[in-house]
Design a protein around this motif. Structure first.
Motif, short mmCIF file in Angstrom:
data_model
loop_
_atom_site.label_atom_id
_atom_site.label_comp_id
_atom_site.label_asym_id
_atom_site.label_seq_id
_atom_site.Cartn_x
_atom_site.Cartn_y
_atom_site.Cartn_z
N ARG A 231 0.88 -1.03 0.08
CA ARG A 231 -0.19 -0.18 -0.03
C ARG A 231 0.75 1.13 0.13
O ARG A 231 0.80 2.29 -0.85
N ARG B 247 -6.92 4.73 -10.99
CA ARG B 247 -7.53 3.41 -10.69
C ARG B 247 -6.76 2.62 -9.93
O ARG B 247 -7.00 1.58 -9.33
N ARG B 248 -5.36 2.70 -10.00
CA ARG B 248 -4.45 1.93 -9.44
C ARG B 248 -4.56 2.17 -7.98
O ARG B 248 -3.66 1.29 -7.04
N GLU C 60 -7.67 2.19 -6.09
CA GLU C 60 -8.64 1.12 -5.66
C GLU C 60 -8.31 -0.21 -5.93
O GLU C 60 -8.57 -1.19 -5.43
N ALA C 61 -7.56 -0.53 -7.14
CA ALA C 61 -7.08 -1.62 -7.65
C ALA C 61 -6.67 -2.39 -6.37
O ALA C 61 -6.95 -3.99 -6.48
N ASP D 123 -7.59 -2.61 -3.41
CA ASP D 123 -8.79 -3.34 -2.63
C ASP D 123 -9.61 -4.22 -3.45
O ASP D 123 -10.69 -5.02 -3.39
N SER D 124 -9.77 -3.74 -4.83
CA SER D 124 -10.72 -4.25 -5.85
C SER D 124 -10.25 -5.58 -6.34
O SER D 124 -11.19 -5.99 -7.13
N GLY D 125 -9.15 -6.04 -6.18
CA GLY D 125 -8.45 -7.10 -6.75
C GLY D 125 -8.24 -6.96 -8.18
O GLY D 125 -8.23 -7.92 -9.04
N GLY D 126 -7.97 -5.61 -8.68
CA GLY D 126 -7.82 -5.31 -10.14
C GLY D 126 -6.26 -4.80 -10.24
O GLY D 126 -6.15 -3.91 -11.05
N GLU E 248 -3.52 -5.07 -12.41
CA GLU E 248 -3.24 -5.54 -13.53
C GLU E 248 -1.62 -5.75 -13.81
O GLU E 248 -0.97 -5.23 -12.85
N ALA F 89 -9.55 -8.22 -16.78
CA ALA F 89 -9.95 -8.41 -15.04
C ALA F 89 -9.65 -9.85 -14.71
O ALA F 89 -8.98 -9.79 -13.67
N THR G 26 -5.21 -9.83 -6.76
CA THR G 26 -5.49 -9.24 -5.81
C THR G 26 -4.34 -9.10 -4.57
O THR G 26 -3.37 -9.69 -4.94
#
Ligand SMILES: Cc1ncc(C[n+]2csc(CCOP(=O)(O)OP(=O)(O)O)c2C)c(N)n1
Ligand SMILES: [Mg+2]
Length: 768
Positions: A389, A414-415, A417-418, A420-423, A425, A618, A623
Motif C-alpha cells: 500500500r 484506478r491503481r 482502488e485496484a 482493494d478491488s482485486g484489479g 493489472e 480483469a 488481488t
C-alpha cells in the motif's frame, strides 16, 4: 597524425622496452608454432604491434587512475594478447594445447576450465593484471566470445558500463574514467557485421555511454581468403565509423613507435571528449587464415610479397642497433632468453602432466564460474500488504507542480482502488514488484524499445508533464529505496542492446537486469546473443547472469509477426539448467516471478513470455492477498475443478493466454469432465508438480496439450517428449493447436478467429 604531446619521440628506455616486448611476442608465437605444428592459433604475425599498443593503453589507463580495462577481440593474435597483455601464464596456455593432444588423459582434460562442455582455446576470456615498468598495474578483463565475429562488442561496452558505475545509498554514479573499453576488430568483420554500427550508435546515449571505446582494427588486408575489393565498398576498412563522427587514425603496423603514438593520441582523445576513436593498424598476415591454411592458393602475389618481409621485431631491432640504443648481441640474448624461458615452462608442464599433478592455477572466465546443477531453495517473494500500500501510494506521487496528462489521470488513479478491488493489472503488479525490490536493496536496470511508457501504453513508469514536457518517474524517487532503478528507452536495435545488457548482467549477477523486446518476434534480431552468449555462456565459459528477457507473446490476430516470441526456440536452447523459461498467465504470477528472479540463490537468465491482450484483462489481474501471501506457482490447477476431481476425464494442459479463451468459452461450463490447467514454468520442466497434478485427477482418460501456436512451434515439442514420462500408461496424450506451419500466425483476422475457435472447442470436447 600532427604534432603534439602524443607525438613526443620515445626515449631510449622506452625504445628498449618496446623492442623487448616485440621480441617476446615474436618468440612466443614461433615457439607455439613449433611446439604445436598444425594446430590453429591464429598467429598475430604482421600485426605484432597490437600488443605494444595495448601496453601503451593499459599504462595510460593506469596512470589516469582507471581501475580496469575491459577488452574484447576475435581470434587474431588472441593467444599473444592473453599471454602478454592479460598475462595469463604461458604454462596455462600451453596446458590447453597439451590437453587437446592428450584427450585420453583425464587430468589434462580436467585442465580445460569449468568442467562444462567448454570452448576452443581462442574463445576463452581471462581476468588478469597488466604490469608496467613503473610498477603500476591495472586489471584487464578479456571477455570470452563465440566465433561470431564482432558480437562481443556490445558485451564489452555493457560490462564496462557496470565497471564504471558506483552504487551508494540508493543512488548510482557513472564515472567513465573508472574503466576503459577496448575492442579489437578484423578489417573484414568491421565493415561487414552490422553489430559494429549498432554498437557505435550506443556511444553517446544516456543509458549506454561508456565515455568512449578505443577501437583497434587489426588490418591485415584480408579476411580469410577474401580481398578487400570483395569485402567492402569503401576505400578504408574503418570508413564506416565516419558515419558516427568517430575519428580514425591510420597507422603502419611496422612503424611501432608510430603505433604507440597513435594509442597515446587515442587515449588523449577519449579523456578529452569521452567518445569513441578508431585506430586502423595496417599490417599483413604472415601465414594463412590459420596455421593449417595455405595463403598462396588464393593470394599468391601477396603471399610472395610478405615472405621476404622481415618480422617487425627484426626491423625495429635493426633501427635501434643503428641508433646505438641496443647491440646485436643484446637483441640475440633477449630472443634466447625468451626461448629458453618458454622451453623450461613447457618441459616442466609436460612433466607435471605426465605425473598427473598439473592443475590450472588460472581462472579463465569472468563472472560466476557457476556450473551448479542443483535446484535453488524456495524463495520468499510475498510482500506484506501494508508495504504494498505504501509503495503503491509512492508510485502515484508526483511533485505538486507536475501536471500528469489529462487522459492518464484516470487510469493511474484506478491503481489506488485496484489494491482493494482485486484489479492489479500486469503493469501495475510489475511496478510493485520492481519498487519492492528497490526497497530491499536490489538494483534493477530495465531497458527496451519504448519501455519507459510500455509498447502497449500499459506501464507509464516515466510520466511527461503535460505543460512542460519534463519527465518524472515516481519509482525513481521512492523514499525507502536502498538501490537505484535504471530505466531507459533503448535505440531501435536488438543485437547491440541485448548484447550490452548481457555484458552488464554477466559482470554483475546480483542486479536484476531486464531487457524488453518491443514484440517477442523481434528478439530474433538478437539471436546470436541469445544462442551464443545467453543460452550457452555458462556451459562454454562458466558465465551466467540474472538477465531477464520480457518478450510480448500471444496469438491475437495481429498476423505472422507481433504474435510469437518463439517459445519453441528458447525451449530448444534451454538445457543443463542454463536458463529459466516462463509464461506467467496472471499479474500475480508475473509479480512473484520477477521477485523470484531477483532473489533466487542461483543467477540464471530468465525468458518471460509477457502478455499483450491480457494486460488489462480483469480475470488475469491480481488481488492484494495474492501478492502478499503467495509465491510463483510452476503450474496452476483448474480453479473450477477443485470440487469435482473425480468427474474429470480429460485434463487440458496449456500455457499463457489461450487459457482465457478456453476458460471463457460456453463449452467450458457444459463439460464438467474437462479440467484446464496451466503450465507457467516451461523450463526447467515442472516434473514433480505436473506429476502431482495429474495424479490428483483419479479418473483421467486423456491429457491434451492445447496451444495456439502451430504444432512445430510453442511448447508442444517439449511436452510431447516430457509428458509421456509422467502420465499413467492408460491415459492418452494428444495435441490440440494449429497444425504444422511455416509462419506463426494467419495474416487474415477472420482466419485467425476461426482457428482460435476451433482450438478452444476441440480442447473442451472430449475425444477430439
Ligand atoms: C559472423 C561470422 N561470420 C563468418 C565467420 C567465419 N570467419 C572467421 S574468421 C573470418 C575472416 C575474418 O577476417 P577479418 O575480420 O579481416 O579478421 P582476420 O582473420 O583477418 O584477422 C571469417 C569469415 C565468423 N567467424 N563469424
Ligand atoms: Mg583481416
Amino acid at each position: 597524425m600532427g604534432p603534439g604531446p602524443p607525438r613526443k619521440p620515445l626515449d631510449r628506455d622506452e625504445q628498449k622496452r618496446l623492442l623487448g616486448r616485440l621480441i617476446d611476442v615474436f618468440e612466443f608465437e614461433r615457439f607455439l608454432e613449433k611446439a604445436y605444428l598444425g594446430q590453429k592459433m591464429f598467429s598475430i604475425e604482421g600485426l605484432d604491434s597490437t600488443v605494444t599498443m595495448l601496453d601503451e593503453l593499459t599504462a595510460l589507463a593506469a596512470r589516469a587512475g582507471a581501475q580496469k580495462v575491459v577488452l574484447g577481440m576475435a581470434h587474431r593474435g588472441r593467444l599473444s594478447v592473453l599471454a602478454h597483455t592479460v598475462r595469463r601464464p604461458a604454462e596455462a596456455i600451453f596446458a590447453e594445447f597439451e590437453g587437446s593432444k592428450r584427450i585420453e588423459d583425464v587430468k589434462a582434460v580436467a585442465a580445460i576450465p569449468h568442467g562444462g562442455s567448454g570452448d576452443v582455446k581462442y574463445h576463452y576470456g581471462h581476468q588478469g593484471v597488466a604490469e608496467h615498468h613503473d610498477g603500476s598495474t591495472i586489471d584487464v578483463h578479456l571477455y570470452p566470445n563465440p566465433s561470431h565475429l564482432e558480437f562481443v562488442n556490445p558485451v564489452v561496452t555493457g560490462a564496462t558500463r557496470y565497471s564504471q558505475s558506483e552504487f551508494d545509498e540508493g543512488g548510482i554514479k557513472h564515472d567513465s574514467s573508472r574503466a576503459v573499453p577496448v575492442i579489437l576488430h578484423g578489417d573484414a568483420a568491421f565493415p561487414g557485421q552490422g553489430v559494429v554500427a549498432e554498437t557505435f550508435n550506443l556511444r553517446s546515449l544516456p543509458g549506454y555511454s561508456v565515455g568512449g571505446t578505443i577501437h583497434i582494427i587489426e588490418n591485415n588486408q584480408i579476411g580469410f581468403t577474401t580481398d578487400p575489393t570483395d569485402s567492402r565498398s569503401t576505400p578504408y576498412a574503418a570508413d564506416m565509423a565516419k558515419g558516427f563522427n568517430v575519428p580514425i587514425i591510420h597507422v603502419n603496423a611496422d612503424d611501432v613507435e608510430a603505433c604507440s603514438q597513435a594509442m597515446r593520441l587515442a587515449m588523449a582523445y577519449r579523456e578529452r571528449w569521452e567518445k569513441d576513436i578508431v585506430i586502423d593498424v595496417i599490417g599483413y598476415r604472415r601465414f594463412g587464415h590459420n596455421e593449417t591454411d595455405e595463403p598462396a592458393y588464393t593470394q599468391p602475389l601477396m603471399t610472395a610479397k610478405i615472405k621476404p618481409q622481415k618480422p617487425v621485431s627484426e626491423i625495429y631491432a635493426g633501427q635501434l642497433i643503428e641508433q646505438k640504443v641496443v647491440t646485436a648481441e643484446e637483441v640475440e640474448a633477449a630472443g634466447e632468453k625468451r626461448r629458453s624461458q618458454l622451453k623450461e615452462t613447457l618441459d616442466a608442464l609436460r612433466e607435471k602432466m605426465d605425473s598427473g599433478v598439473y592443475e590450472d592455477p588460472t581462472v579463465t572466465t569472468v563472472g560466476t564460474g557457476e556450473l551448479d546443477r542443483s535446484a535453488s531453495p524456495p524463495v520468499e517473494t510475498a510482500v506484506p500488504g501494508d508495504t504494498l500500500r505504501e509503495l503503491n501510494a509512492a508510485l502515484l506521487e508526483v511533485p505538486s507542480s507536475f501536471t500528469i496528462h489529462r487522459k492518464l489521470r484516470k487510469p493511474l488513479s484506478r491503481r489506488v482502488e485496484a489494491l482493494d478491488s482485486g484489479g492489479i493489472e500486469f503493469a501495475h503488479a510489475e511496478s510493485l514488484a520492481l519498487a519492492s525490490l528497490l526497497t530491499e536493496g536490489i538494483h534493477v536496470r530495465m531497458t527496451g524499445q519504448d519501455t519507459e511508457r510500455g509498447t502497449f501504453s500499459q506501464r507509464h513508469l516515466v510520466l511527461h508533464d503535460e505543460k512542460t514536457g519534463l519527465k518524472y518517474a515516481p519509482i525513481q524517487h521512492l523514499e525507502g529505496a536502498k538501490a537505484p532503478l535504471e530505466l531507459y528507452n533503448s535505440p531501435l536495435s536488438e543485437t547491440s542492446c541485448l548484447g550490452f545488457e548481457y555484458g552488464y548482467a554477466s559482470s554483475n549477477p546480483d542486479s536484476l537486469v531486464i531487457w524488453e523486446a518491443q514484440f517477442g518476434d523481434f528478439a530474433n534480431s538478437g539471436q546470436v546473443i541469445i544462442d551464443s552468449f545467453i543460452a550457452s555462456g555458462e556451459s562454454k565459459w562458466g558465465l551466467t547472469s540474472r538477465l531477464t528477457l520480457l518478450l510480448p507473446h500471444g496469438h491475437e490476430g495481429a498476423g505472422p509477426e507481433h504474435s510469437s516470441a518463439r517459445i519453441e526456440r528458447f525451449l530448444s536452447l534451454a538445457a543443463e539448467g542454463s536458463m529459466r523459461v516462463a509464461n506467467p498467465s496472471t499479474a500475480a504470477q508475473y509479480f512473484h516471478l520477477l521477485r523470484r528472479q531477483a532473489k533466487i540463490k542461483k543467477a540464471r537468465p530468465l525468458i518471460v513470455f509477457t502478455p499483450k491482450g491480457l494486460l488489462r484483462q480483469a480475470s488475469a489481474a491480481a488481488t492484494l492477498d495474492q501478492l502478499s501471501e503467495e509465491h510463483f506457482h510452476f503450474i496452476l490447477d483448474d480453479p473450477r475443478a477443485v470440487a469435482r476431481r473425480e468427474k474429470v476425464e480429460r485434463l487440458v494442459l496449456c500455457s499463457g493466454r489461450i487459457y482465457y479463451d478456453i476458460d471463457s468459452a460456453d463449452a467450458r461450463t457444459a463439460n464438467e469432465n474437462v479440467a484446464v490447467a496451466r503450465v507457467e514454468l516451461l523450463y526447467p520442466f515442472a516434473r514433480e508438480q505436473l506429476s502431482k497434478l495429474i495424479a490428483s485427477y483419479p479418473n483421467l482418460k486423456e491429457v491434451v496439450w492445447a496451444q495456439e501456436e502451430p504444432s512445430n512451434m510453442g511448447a508442444w515439442s517439449v511436452m510431447r517428449r516430457r509428458l509421456p514420462g509422467i502420465i499413467p500408461d492408460h491415459v492418452r496424450l494428444d495435441y490440440i493447436g494449429r497444425p504444422e506451419r511455416a509462419s506463426p500466425g494467419e495474416g487474415y483476422s477472420v482466419a485467425h478467429i476461426r482457428e482460435q475457435e476451433r482450438i478452444v472447442l476441440s480442447a473442451l470436447t472430449p475425444g477430439t
